[in-house]
Design an enzyme around this catalytic site. Structure first.
Site, mmCIF file in Angstrom:
data_model
loop_
_atom_site.group_PDB
_atom_site.id
_atom_site.type_symbol
_atom_site.label_atom_id
_atom_site.label_comp_id
_atom_site.label_asym_id
_atom_site.label_seq_id
_atom_site.Cartn_x
_atom_site.Cartn_y
_atom_site.Cartn_z
ATOM 1 N N HIS A 95 101.975 71.959 134.906
ATOM 2 C CA HIS A 95 101.321 70.662 134.933
ATOM 3 C C HIS A 95 100.515 70.444 133.657
ATOM 4 C CE1 HIS A 95 98.080 73.272 136.528
ATOM 5 N NE2 HIS A 95 97.262 72.408 135.930
ATOM 6 N N ALA A 96 100.076 69.209 133.486
ATOM 7 C CA ALA A 96 99.129 68.822 132.441
ATOM 8 C C ALA A 96 98.078 67.959 133.122
ATOM 9 C CB ALA A 96 99.836 68.058 131.330
#
Length: 133
Positions: A49-50
């Site tokens: 994820h970011a």
């Protein structure tokens, strides 16, 4: 990509070592959340994820793990294995954590409270958002 490893001052003698974490002194943001990851199996990869806004500092306080960081243009591989060193992770950086040692304890300091809406959990969506900037 600017990967920023922050050296944390370690104090110690024959009794052991101590690292102090202080917001706005050696932590470059206001600390709103602290969490840690442990008992991760060696073959497991975490993250994927970011964040749209969140900034984090990751410290392997025990053992080691590897961060694969991606800003959409460049990919960087960082080994965290020093409890007196923190990895600064800015917003819009895709992260994957892998190669956890059996004894790894990964401490993460964050500049905001948990907010699911801040997560980007789809890599293609992440790349689309990066290209929009």
């Amino acid at each position: 990509m600017n990967v920023n490893l922050i050296q944390l001052q370690s104090h110690g003698d024959e009794r052991g070592a101590l690292v102090s974490l202080e917001q706005s002194l050696n932590i470059p943001f206001q600390i709103k959340r602290v969490y840690y990851v442990f008992n991760t199996k060696e073959s497991v990869t975490r993250g994927f994820h970011a964040h749209k806004e969140l900034k984090q500092l990751a410290i392997a306080v025990k053992g080691s793990c590897r961060f694969l960081l991606d800003d959409g243009k460049e990919k960087v591989d960082v080994l965290l294995d020093n409890p007196a060193q923190g990895l600064m992770i800015d917003s819009f950086i895709w992260r994957e954590m892998t190669d956890f040692s059996e004894d790894c304890v990964l401490l993460v300091l964050a500049d905001a409270y948990y907010d699911e809406n801040d997560y980007i959990r789809d890599y293609d969506k992440f790349l689309g958002l990066i290209s929009d900037e």
